[in-house]
Design a protein around this motif. Structure first.
Motif, mmCIF file in Angstrom:
data_model
loop_
_atom_site.group_PDB
_atom_site.id
_atom_site.type_symbol
_atom_site.label_atom_id
_atom_site.label_comp_id
_atom_site.label_asym_id
_atom_site.label_seq_id
_atom_site.Cartn_x
_atom_site.Cartn_y
_atom_site.Cartn_z
ATOM 1 N N THR A 138 61.868 8.517 -19.172
ATOM 2 C CA THR A 138 62.358 9.096 -20.039
ATOM 3 C C THR A 138 63.835 9.476 -19.425
ATOM 4 O O THR A 138 64.605 8.669 -20.809
ATOM 5 N N GLY A 139 64.163 9.766 -18.460
ATOM 6 C CA GLY A 139 65.436 10.071 -18.497
ATOM 7 C C GLY A 139 66.567 8.603 -18.273
ATOM 8 O O GLY A 139 67.074 8.356 -18.140
ATOM 9 N N GLN A 140 65.259 7.320 -17.628
ATOM 10 C CA GLN A 140 65.630 6.132 -17.746
ATOM 11 C C GLN A 140 65.951 5.223 -19.675
ATOM 12 O O GLN A 140 67.513 5.183 -18.952
ATOM 13 N N LEU A 141 65.268 5.989 -19.460
ATOM 14 C CA LEU A 141 65.319 5.347 -21.263
ATOM 15 C C LEU A 141 66.141 6.052 -22.063
ATOM 16 O O LEU A 141 67.010 5.577 -22.147
ATOM 17 N N LEU A 142 67.000 7.214 -21.323
ATOM 18 C CA LEU A 142 68.235 8.016 -22.448
ATOM 19 C C LEU A 142 69.307 7.232 -21.445
ATOM 20 O O LEU A 142 70.423 6.776 -22.878
ATOM 21 N N GLN A 143 69.635 6.912 -20.776
ATOM 22 C CA GLN A 143 70.398 6.638 -19.559
ATOM 23 C C GLN A 143 70.730 4.909 -21.105
ATOM 24 O O GLN A 143 71.960 4.533 -21.277
ATOM 25 N N GLN A 144 69.734 3.992 -20.191
ATOM 26 C CA GLN A 144 69.439 3.243 -21.905
ATOM 27 C C GLN A 144 70.336 3.423 -22.523
ATOM 28 O O GLN A 144 71.359 2.332 -23.505
ATOM 29 N N CYS A 145 69.578 4.407 -23.700
ATOM 30 C CA CYS A 145 70.496 4.340 -24.873
ATOM 31 C C CYS A 145 71.652 4.994 -25.177
ATOM 32 O O CYS A 145 72.054 4.806 -25.314
ATOM 33 N N LYS B 237 71.454 12.066 -28.855
ATOM 34 C CA LYS B 237 72.263 13.503 -28.450
ATOM 35 C C LYS B 237 69.890 13.757 -27.977
ATOM 36 O O LYS B 237 69.037 12.835 -29.135
ATOM 37 N N VAL B 238 69.378 14.434 -28.075
ATOM 38 C CA VAL B 238 68.389 14.654 -26.659
ATOM 39 C C VAL B 238 67.666 15.547 -27.646
ATOM 40 O O VAL B 238 68.455 16.810 -27.416
ATOM 41 N N ASP B 239 66.734 15.235 -28.406
ATOM 42 C CA ASP B 239 66.044 16.456 -28.623
ATOM 43 C C ASP B 239 64.651 16.846 -28.074
ATOM 44 O O ASP B 239 63.688 17.084 -28.967
ATOM 45 N N VAL B 240 64.483 17.630 -27.217
ATOM 46 C CA VAL B 240 63.072 18.253 -26.410
ATOM 47 C C VAL B 240 62.246 18.965 -27.188
ATOM 48 O O VAL B 240 61.631 18.397 -27.093
ATOM 49 N N ALA B 241 62.758 20.068 -27.278
ATOM 50 C CA ALA B 241 61.932 21.188 -28.247
ATOM 51 C C ALA B 241 60.477 21.188 -27.471
ATOM 52 O O ALA B 241 59.854 21.143 -28.161
ATOM 53 N N ILE B 242 60.298 21.005 -26.221
ATOM 54 C CA ILE B 242 59.206 20.771 -24.661
ATOM 55 C C ILE B 242 58.150 21.877 -25.438
ATOM 56 O O ILE B 242 57.454 21.586 -25.352
ATOM 57 N N GLU C 118 49.527 3.110 -27.333
ATOM 58 C CA GLU C 118 49.176 4.662 -26.694
ATOM 59 C C GLU C 118 50.167 5.402 -27.671
ATOM 60 O O GLU C 118 51.506 4.524 -27.346
ATOM 61 N N PRO C 119 50.385 6.583 -26.947
ATOM 62 C CA PRO C 119 51.263 8.216 -27.077
ATOM 63 C C PRO C 119 52.737 7.312 -26.466
ATOM 64 O O PRO C 119 53.253 8.020 -27.180
ATOM 65 N N TRP D 6 64.261 12.145 -29.126
ATOM 66 C CA TRP D 6 62.953 12.929 -28.800
ATOM 67 C C TRP D 6 61.402 12.433 -28.463
ATOM 68 O O TRP D 6 60.859 11.472 -28.439
ATOM 69 N N PRO D 7 61.996 12.364 -26.896
ATOM 70 C CA PRO D 7 60.947 12.558 -26.301
ATOM 71 C C PRO D 7 59.476 12.938 -26.131
ATOM 72 O O PRO D 7 59.207 14.490 -26.947
ATOM 73 N N ASN D 8 58.130 12.716 -25.767
ATOM 74 C CA ASN D 8 56.924 13.646 -26.278
ATOM 75 C C ASN D 8 56.430 14.246 -24.793
ATOM 76 O O ASN D 8 56.479 13.210 -23.571
ATOM 77 N N PRO D 9 55.505 14.052 -24.410
ATOM 78 C CA PRO D 9 54.576 14.897 -23.299
ATOM 79 C C PRO D 9 54.074 13.612 -22.740
ATOM 80 O O PRO D 9 53.856 14.078 -21.684
ATOM 81 N N TRP D 10 53.655 12.805 -23.947
ATOM 82 C CA TRP D 10 53.159 11.313 -23.001
ATOM 83 C C TRP D 10 54.191 10.433 -22.196
ATOM 84 O O TRP D 10 53.616 9.558 -21.326
ATOM 85 N N GLY D 11 55.029 10.952 -21.796
ATOM 86 C CA GLY D 11 56.538 9.731 -21.227
ATOM 87 C C GLY D 11 57.030 8.653 -22.291
ATOM 88 O O GLY D 11 57.903 7.675 -22.145
ATOM 89 N N GLY D 12 56.268 8.647 -23.779
ATOM 90 C CA GLY D 12 56.734 8.242 -24.305
ATOM 91 C C GLY D 12 57.837 8.490 -25.951
ATOM 92 O O GLY D 12 58.647 9.570 -25.565
ATOM 93 N N ALA D 13 58.753 8.548 -26.712
ATOM 94 C CA ALA D 13 59.643 8.629 -26.991
ATOM 95 C C ALA D 13 60.289 7.977 -28.523
ATOM 96 O O ALA D 13 59.210 6.880 -29.358
ATOM 97 N N VAL D 14 60.395 8.801 -30.113
ATOM 98 C CA VAL D 14 60.913 8.120 -30.766
ATOM 99 C C VAL D 14 62.591 8.727 -30.933
ATOM 100 O O VAL D 14 63.109 9.504 -30.448
ATOM 101 N N ILE D 15 62.838 6.927 -30.807
ATOM 102 C CA ILE D 15 64.490 7.039 -31.452
ATOM 103 C C ILE D 15 64.928 6.458 -31.714
ATOM 104 O O ILE D 15 64.706 5.522 -32.605
ATOM 105 N N GLN D 16 65.847 7.711 -32.819
ATOM 106 C CA GLN D 16 66.692 7.342 -34.474
ATOM 107 C C GLN D 16 68.276 6.313 -34.030
ATOM 108 O O GLN D 16 68.545 7.413 -33.284
ATOM 109 N N ILE D 17 67.862 5.486 -34.878
ATOM 110 C CA ILE D 17 69.516 4.885 -34.142
ATOM 111 C C ILE D 17 70.215 4.328 -35.846
ATOM 112 O O ILE D 17 69.154 4.153 -36.871
ATOM 113 N N CYS D 18 71.920 5.183 -36.147
ATOM 114 C CA CYS D 18 72.117 4.793 -37.322
ATOM 115 C C CYS D 18 72.654 3.604 -37.389
ATOM 116 O O CYS D 18 73.633 3.417 -36.555
#
Length: 432
Positions: free
Chosen positions: A3-10, A18-23, A142-143, A161-173
């Motif tokens: 997830t961290g590498q994914l965020l860096q690339q984004c 921005k990251v909305d974790v709300a874990i 897979e999740p 929005w990272p999810n608990p399984w290591g995936g994410a939803v990425i919203q881009i405008c």
């Protein structure tokens, strides 16, 4: 990729992400879903009024001011104006102590309305329902996969929005008219390799433009399209261009994704936890195959349970509701009044109506209607708030900035009649 590498690339491509974790809320939501899912989301039967009444009878789960005294089926139809003007009457007080979100509707058929959402509802909409849309057409996901949500609404933020399984939803405008945005879009798709891309018809041309950068499809992925009518010809055209399955879907901010195109091609298959009605102007159910207003009942958002809610869309129920060719007992829906045709730029590229929703916040107005009469000729009818004074030239410049080119715009200050039939805030009269 973590997830961290994914965020860096984004962040490298879209610095505003921005990251909305709300874990804590997500873990809370997972617990709720595990408890409620069998009852609320995986019921193998289509919901009935009797089943709705059984659920509403649980006062620990549902308690709100407008509880129908004689059963849900007898409740009056609720409108968007009811939510907009009297939202507190529809809030389920049983969830007040839970984590809650507020999200605004798109504003396509009326001024934007606040929708209060529970954690499990938002979690389900973000991470799970899109994946079940893939299952509806025979694809698996897979999740921990990445879902890329594309929007052209400039009022939306770039969010991950990272999810608990290591995936994410990425919203881009993105702005499909800006070449730099197309290049960045190619970059993020090439890096994150999303399993699903959710978007609207007007942005499919941006995805198709990726071929110019050597992008030729995502093996095993799909594109989910919603927000406007989408013809079979368009689906075939873009599937050939993109090389991935195109899934048509229907949803509302109020209830989330509620229908996806059936694998057998018979229409939109309505989720079994949503009860649908199609009514005439007097509130009487129309015969299967006839067009009427689409009214839904859904309890999936426990903060705002909707009983007989008028969506503002016109639809018809399929003649084969009992069983489609896939063997499932479902409601088959065909939209008849959500034809939100995109505007056209001088170059002929589609321009989404979402760009103009912010007119409500940019100026003191009550309502407006924007019509494109020809490629460079537009008309903007505006109903001004009491006592407000607006400069017509300022409104022209605001629209031009959203379109990206000088235009001939007629601004008229008048009463905008929203009561005649299906009100269309956005109208494109240009040949598509």
């Amino acid at each position: 990729m973590s997830t961290g590498q994914l965020l860096q690339q984004c962040l490298r491509l879209f610095p505003r992400v921005k990251v909305d974790v709300a874990i804590e809320s997500w873990l809370f939501a997972v617990g709720l879903l595990e408890h409620h899912y069998a009852q609320l989301h995986r019921s193998k039967r289509c919901w009935s009024w009797r089943y709705i009444d059984e659920l509403l009878a649980d006062r620990n789960a549902f308690f709100f001011n407008n509880m129908p005294p004689h059963g849900a089926e007898t409740a009056p139809v609720t409108t968007k104006d009811d939510l907009r003007l009297r939202l507190e009457q529809w809030i389920n007080r049983a969830v007040i102590s839970e984590p809650l979100w507020v999200k605004m509707t798109s504003g396509t058929t009326g001024p934007p309305t606040s929708v209060v959402q529970t954690a499990d509802f938002q979690f389900d909409n973000l991470f799970l329902r899109p994946l079940r849309a893939l299952e509806a057409i025979g694809l698996s996901a897979e999740p921990e996969c990445v879902i890329l949500a594309l929007t052209d609404n400039p009022d939306c933020e770039d969010v991950m929005w990272p999810n608990p399984w290591g995936g994410a939803v990425i919203q881009i405008c993105i702005n499909e008219l800006v070449q730099a945005d197309i290049e960045k879009l190619w970059g993020i798709i090439d890096i994150v390799r999303p399993k699903l891309i959710t978007t609207k018809p007007s942005l499919l041309s941006a995805l198709a433009a990726l071929d110019g950068f050597g992008f030729s499809g995502l093996p095993g992925a799909a594109v989910l399209v919603s927000g406007a009518n989408f013809t079979s010809a368009q689906r075939l055209h873009y599937r050939a261009l993109l090389g991935v399955p195109i899934v048509e879907a229907y949803g509302l901010t109020e209830v989330g994704l509620m229908a996806v195109s059936c694998s057998c091609g018979c229409g939109l298959k309505v989720d079994q936890d949503v009860l649908v009605e199609v009514l005439d102007s007097d509130g009487v159910p129309v015969a299967p195959g006839e067009i009427g207003q689409l009214v839904i009942t859904s309890l999936r958002n426990r903060a705002l349970p909707l009983i007989r809610y008028a969506t503002g869309d016109l639809a018809r129920l399929g003649l084969n509701n009992a069983q489609c060719d896939s063997g499932d007992a479902v409601h088959i829906l065909e939209l008849a009044g959500r034809e939100l045709r995109p505007f056209r730029s001088v170059e002929g590229r589609p321009i989404s109506a979402a760009r103009f929703h912010a007119l409500f916040t940019a100026f003191p107005i009550l309502e407006f209607q924007l019509t494109q009469k020809s490629i460079d000729c537009w008309q903007l009818d505006v109903e001004v708030a009491d006592g407000a004074v607006i400069d017509a030239q300022a409104m022209r410049l605001w629209v031009e900035q959203r379109v990206g080119t000088p235009l001939n715009i007629l601004v008229r200050f008048c009463i905008v009649d929203t009561k005649k039939g299906k009100f269309q805030r956005y109208q494109c009269l240009v040949t598509q």
